[in-house]
Write a protein that holds these residues in place. Sequence first.
Motif, PDB file in Angstrom:
ATOM      1  N   MET A 186      35.802  42.373  34.652  1.00 25.80           N
ATOM      2  CA  MET A 186      36.575  42.765  35.838  1.00 25.80           C
ATOM      3  C   MET A 186      35.787  43.739  36.705  1.00 25.80           C
ATOM      4  SD  MET A 186      40.405  43.236  34.229  1.00 25.80           S
ATOM      5  CE  MET A 186      40.996  43.980  35.745  1.00 25.80           C
ATOM      6  N   ASP A 200      32.884  41.657  38.364  1.00 23.20           N
ATOM      7  CA  ASP A 200      33.245  40.528  39.224  1.00 23.20           C
ATOM      8  C   ASP A 200      33.723  40.958  40.609  1.00 23.20           C
ATOM      9  OD1 ASP A 200      32.996  37.781  39.117  1.00 23.20           O
ATOM     10  OD2 ASP A 200      35.114  37.440  38.691  1.00 23.20           O
ATOM     11  N   VAL A 201      34.109  42.219  40.762  1.00 23.17           N
ATOM     12  CA  VAL A 201      34.566  42.678  42.076  1.00 23.17           C
ATOM     13  C   VAL A 201      33.408  43.128  42.953  1.00 23.17           C
ATOM     14  CG1 VAL A 201      36.824  43.377  41.209  1.00 23.17           C
ATOM     15  CG2 VAL A 201      34.960  45.047  41.270  1.00 23.17           C
ATOM     16  N   GLN A 202      32.202  43.159  42.390  1.00 19.37           N
ATOM     17  CA  GLN A 202      31.033  43.548  43.182  1.00 19.37           C
ATOM     18  C   GLN A 202      30.622  42.390  44.087  1.00 19.37           C
ATOM     19  OE1 GLN A 202      30.056  46.740  42.953  1.00 19.37           O
ATOM     20  NE2 GLN A 202      31.715  46.904  41.431  1.00 19.37           N
ATOM     21  N   PRO A 203      30.247  42.672  45.326  1.00 16.12           N
ATOM     22  CA  PRO A 203      29.929  41.589  46.267  1.00 16.12           C
ATOM     23  C   PRO A 203      28.691  40.777  45.892  1.00 16.12           C
ATOM     24  CG  PRO A 203      29.364  43.737  47.196  1.00 16.12           C
ATOM     25  CD  PRO A 203      30.146  44.004  45.950  1.00 16.12           C
ATOM     26  N   GLU A 240      28.552  37.918  40.150  1.00 16.15           N
ATOM     27  CA  GLU A 240      29.580  36.957  39.758  1.00 16.15           C
ATOM     28  C   GLU A 240      29.541  36.759  38.239  1.00 16.15           C
ATOM     29  OE1 GLU A 240      30.808  32.224  40.317  1.00 16.15           O
ATOM     30  OE2 GLU A 240      28.959  33.018  41.199  1.00 16.15           O
ATOM     31  N   ARG A 266      31.587  53.063  34.871  1.00 17.03           N
ATOM     32  CA  ARG A 266      31.665  51.883  35.744  1.00 17.03           C
ATOM     33  C   ARG A 266      30.402  51.731  36.599  1.00 17.03           C
ATOM     34  NH1 ARG A 266      36.288  49.415  38.235  1.00 17.03           N
ATOM     35  NH2 ARG A 266      37.495  50.972  37.085  1.00 17.03           N
TER      36      ARG A 266
END
Length: 237
Positions: free
Chosen positions: A20, A23-26, A29, A108
């Motif tokens: 999670m 996966d939110v990093q631009p 993926e 994080r």
Amino acid sequence: MTIRVVVADDQELVRSGFAMILDVQPDIEVVAEAGDGAEAVEAVRRHGADVALLDVRMPRLDGIEACRAITAAGVCRTVMLTTFDSDEYVYEALHAGASGFLLKDVRRDDLVHAVRVVARGDSLLAPSVARRLVEQYTRPAARPPRPEPRLDELTGRERQTLLLLARGMSNAEIAAELVVSDHTVKTHVGNVLAKLGLRDRIQAVICAYETGLVAAGGSPPGDRPGDRPGPLPPPRR
């Protein structure tokens, strides 16, 4: 360019949590999650992953063997997820080709940074993790130094650079320590790797400890002629 990542851990909450965050990093993926090493190897192959995060201890195929298989394929770099106080096989993981280590309580931002660093072809050698692990698993009492004739090919400054690498210093820290430019440090590091036939900085650190050039604790074992151009102060905190 998007960094394709596989996250492998037999603890679903840990695995999902890492996935999670990434996966939110631009630019990242998470293409697959895996509950064991065998699934991780297959996921890397199927999805063409760039980076695999591997728990050291997993069922069916552990992280070390998964790392070895992934490294042998040569298409993906690996970062081991480890608990420093309990894992006994970190030394073997280094030799299996791991590009870095993260503690499972990693912050994080450090997790994201680690994936980006490894994806661009560098090794994760944070003083708080990799240096302590290498010292633990290459201590002289456990593994007697082995001769390395190629060390004689290093210049005095290259040998000093290797000593500082073994302390977990970054290029910028080494540059400040030696009072040279970052470009000069990159040249020294490249020469060390080329002359010793090493893949990356982590292998350089292993070599420094295995050969006895550095003793546990990050210091030279003695003042033998040619060991260092001058005295090395304690590592900066």
